[in-house]
Design a protein around this motif. Structure first.
Motif, PDB file in Angstrom:
ATOM      1  N   LEU A   1     -42.080 -67.268 -81.185  1.00 43.73           N
ATOM      2  CA  LEU A   1     -43.303 -67.985 -80.828  1.00 43.73           C
ATOM      3  C   LEU A   1     -43.984 -68.414 -82.122  1.00 43.73           C
ATOM      4  O   LEU A   1     -43.859 -67.731 -83.151  1.00 43.73           O
ATOM      5  CB  LEU A   1     -44.246 -67.073 -80.033  1.00 43.73           C
ATOM      6  CG  LEU A   1     -43.759 -66.599 -78.662  1.00 43.73           C
ATOM      7  CD1 LEU A   1     -44.787 -65.650 -78.028  1.00 43.73           C
ATOM      8  CD2 LEU A   1     -43.503 -67.771 -77.735  1.00 43.73           C
ATOM      9  N   ASP A   2     -44.753 -69.490 -82.053  1.00 45.11           N
ATOM     10  CA  ASP A   2     -45.520 -69.943 -83.222  1.00 45.11           C
ATOM     11  C   ASP A   2     -46.586 -68.905 -83.572  1.00 45.11           C
ATOM     12  O   ASP A   2     -46.986 -68.098 -82.726  1.00 45.11           O
ATOM     13  CB  ASP A   2     -46.218 -71.267 -82.918  1.00 45.11           C
ATOM     14  CG  ASP A   2     -45.226 -72.375 -82.586  1.00 45.11           C
ATOM     15  OD1 ASP A   2     -44.080 -72.295 -83.035  1.00 45.11           O
ATOM     16  OD2 ASP A   2     -45.633 -73.309 -81.867  1.00 45.11           O
TER      17      ASP A   2
ATOM     18  N   THR B   1     -49.397 -68.832 -81.110  1.00 48.94           N
ATOM     19  CA  THR B   1     -49.042 -68.561 -79.705  1.00 48.94           C
ATOM     20  C   THR B   1     -49.105 -67.054 -79.455  1.00 48.94           C
ATOM     21  O   THR B   1     -48.707 -66.268 -80.307  1.00 48.94           O
ATOM     22  CB  THR B   1     -47.627 -69.091 -79.399  1.00 48.94           C
ATOM     23  OG1 THR B   1     -47.571 -70.469 -79.714  1.00 48.94           O
ATOM     24  CG2 THR B   1     -47.255 -68.878 -77.945  1.00 48.94           C
TER      25      THR B   1
ATOM     26  N   HIS C   1     -41.104 -75.809 -81.495  1.00 48.71           N
ATOM     27  CA  HIS C   1     -42.415 -76.251 -80.989  1.00 48.71           C
ATOM     28  C   HIS C   1     -42.293 -77.023 -79.665  1.00 48.71           C
ATOM     29  O   HIS C   1     -43.017 -78.002 -79.438  1.00 48.71           O
ATOM     30  CB  HIS C   1     -43.117 -77.168 -82.001  1.00 48.71           C
ATOM     31  CG  HIS C   1     -43.471 -76.510 -83.304  1.00 48.71           C
ATOM     32  ND1 HIS C   1     -43.866 -75.190 -83.399  1.00 48.71           N
ATOM     33  CD2 HIS C   1     -43.507 -77.004 -84.567  1.00 48.71           C
ATOM     34  CE1 HIS C   1     -44.120 -74.904 -84.665  1.00 48.71           C
ATOM     35  NE2 HIS C   1     -43.895 -75.968 -85.401  1.00 48.71           N
TER      36      HIS C   1
ATOM     37  N   VAL D   1     -43.024 -76.751 -76.405  1.00 46.37           N
ATOM     38  CA  VAL D   1     -44.109 -77.002 -75.443  1.00 46.37           C
ATOM     39  C   VAL D   1     -45.136 -77.957 -76.069  1.00 46.37           C
ATOM     40  O   VAL D   1     -45.563 -78.933 -75.448  1.00 46.37           O
ATOM     41  CB  VAL D   1     -44.752 -75.668 -75.012  1.00 46.37           C
ATOM     42  CG1 VAL D   1     -45.943 -75.930 -74.108  1.00 46.37           C
ATOM     43  CG2 VAL D   1     -43.724 -74.775 -74.329  1.00 46.37           C
ATOM     44  N   LYS D   2     -45.485 -77.692 -77.313  1.00 40.81           N
ATOM     45  CA  LYS D   2     -46.479 -78.559 -77.976  1.00 40.81           C
ATOM     46  C   LYS D   2     -45.954 -79.995 -78.064  1.00 40.81           C
ATOM     47  O   LYS D   2     -46.704 -80.954 -77.858  1.00 40.81           O
ATOM     48  CB  LYS D   2     -46.803 -78.023 -79.370  1.00 40.81           C
ATOM     49  CG  LYS D   2     -47.558 -76.697 -79.316  1.00 40.81           C
ATOM     50  CD  LYS D   2     -47.741 -76.113 -80.705  1.00 40.81           C
ATOM     51  CE  LYS D   2     -48.393 -74.737 -80.623  1.00 40.81           C
ATOM     52  NZ  LYS D   2     -48.294 -73.987 -81.865  1.00 40.81           N
TER      53      LYS D   2
ATOM     54  N   LEU E   1     -51.727 -71.506 -76.175  1.00 39.02           N
ATOM     55  CA  LEU E   1     -50.380 -71.309 -75.616  1.00 39.02           C
ATOM     56  C   LEU E   1     -50.085 -69.816 -75.531  1.00 39.02           C
ATOM     57  O   LEU E   1     -50.270 -69.083 -76.514  1.00 39.02           O
ATOM     58  CB  LEU E   1     -49.366 -72.026 -76.520  1.00 39.02           C
ATOM     59  CG  LEU E   1     -47.932 -72.131 -76.008  1.00 39.02           C
ATOM     60  CD1 LEU E   1     -47.867 -72.783 -74.632  1.00 39.02           C
ATOM     61  CD2 LEU E   1     -47.099 -72.946 -76.993  1.00 39.02           C
TER      62      LEU E   1
HETATM   63  N1  URA Z   1     -43.345 -73.953 -77.643  1.00 46.45           N
HETATM   64  C1  URA Z   1     -44.208 -74.169 -78.655  1.00 46.45           C
HETATM   65  O1  URA Z   1     -44.579 -75.292 -78.938  1.00 46.45           O
HETATM   66  N2  URA Z   1     -44.645 -73.096 -79.345  1.00 46.45           N
HETATM   67  C2  URA Z   1     -44.289 -71.826 -79.033  1.00 46.45           C
HETATM   68  O2  URA Z   1     -44.755 -70.880 -79.690  1.00 46.45           O
HETATM   69  C3  URA Z   1     -43.404 -71.626 -77.978  1.00 46.45           C
HETATM   70  C4  URA Z   1     -42.947 -72.719 -77.294  1.00 46.45           C
END
Ligand code: URA
Length: 230
Positions: free
Chosen positions: A100-101, A104, A183, A185-186, A199
């Motif tokens: 995870l970032d 996050t 990244h 989801v972002k 997130l």
């Molecule tokens: N997607 C993201 O952009 N960041 C995350 O930490 C996990 C999934």
């Protein structure tokens, strides 16, 4: 597994010490000295050092609630490693399953079983990960359909795998994805003109986060099995 890994996992030797012990002829496999560190050995092979049979320690499987401003790395960098929260022997043998970032939060799985973690992270295995996403702008009414069809992320040639979106309110959604691109989801929300401002990963497969921030626990054998069969 490789002989050097087997020796590490069954003694207190570091990787370098295990390699040196093998090269120096200290390790016998099924009655013969083996000096090739890459030799493949199985758990039921008779591996010995100074006459004593070596048995690899069982794999370890943990879940953790990652706080913000920590990093999914074994060492501290700009932010502290989340291993600072885990008081456990030989943390260097463990790896994080799907990073995870730093900003996050949420569910992180940790193990020393590479085959098991591949089952969870490989996009071909379709293991679902659910993220709670807070958005800067109200969610676009076409987002559900676009994500279900797959979208092209900046710099990628292939579409994302079908993802499902559940809308909680206009600026908060649950997104389920089966991949783990950088990244992802972002970038998915950026590609539809929105911005992720919060997130949090809630589930991986059937495993749900049930410990408070900064806490961890071992997975149950049912959870380990369910993720293996994913
Ligand atoms: N997607 C993201 O952009 N960041 C995350 O930490 C996990 C999934």
């Amino acid at each position: 597994m490789r002989l050097d890994k087997f020796v590490c996992k069954s003694t207190a030797l570091t990787k370098e010490q295990a390699i040196a012990a093998i090269i120096d002829g200290e390790i016998m496999v099924n009655g013969g000295v083996i000096t090739d560190t890459a030799t493949q050995v199985h758990e039921n092979n008779d591996v010995r050092r100074a006459g004593a049979r070596l048995y690899p320690r069982p794999f370890r499987y943990l879940l953790m609630h990652k706080p913000a401003q920590t990093i999914c790395s074994n060492i501290d960098e700009v932010y502290p490693s989340l291993f600072n929260y885990i008081d456990i022997e030989r943390p260097q043998e463990l790896h994080i399953v799907g990073r995870l970032d730093a900003d996050t939060t949420g569910l992180v799985l940790i193990t020393d079983d590479g085959r098991w973690s591949f089952n969870i992270t490989s996009p071909n295995k379709l293991c679902p990960k659910v993220y709670r996403v807070k958005l800067r702008q109200p969610i676009d009414e076409n987002a559900k359909q676009l994500f279900a069809q797959g979208i092209k992320l900046q710099g990628e040639t292939q579409l994302t795998a079908p993802a499902s979106l559940a809308i909680i309110d206009e600026k908060q959604v649950l997104l389920t994805i089966t991949e783990g691109k950088f990244h992802q989801v972002k970038r998915m929300f950026a590609s539809i003109g929105n911005k992720v401002v919060g997130l949090h990963r809630e589930t991986i497969g059937d495993v749900t986060l049930d410990v408070s921030e900064g806490q961890w626990r071992y997975l149950t054998s049912d959870e380990i099995k369910a993720l293996r069969q994913q």
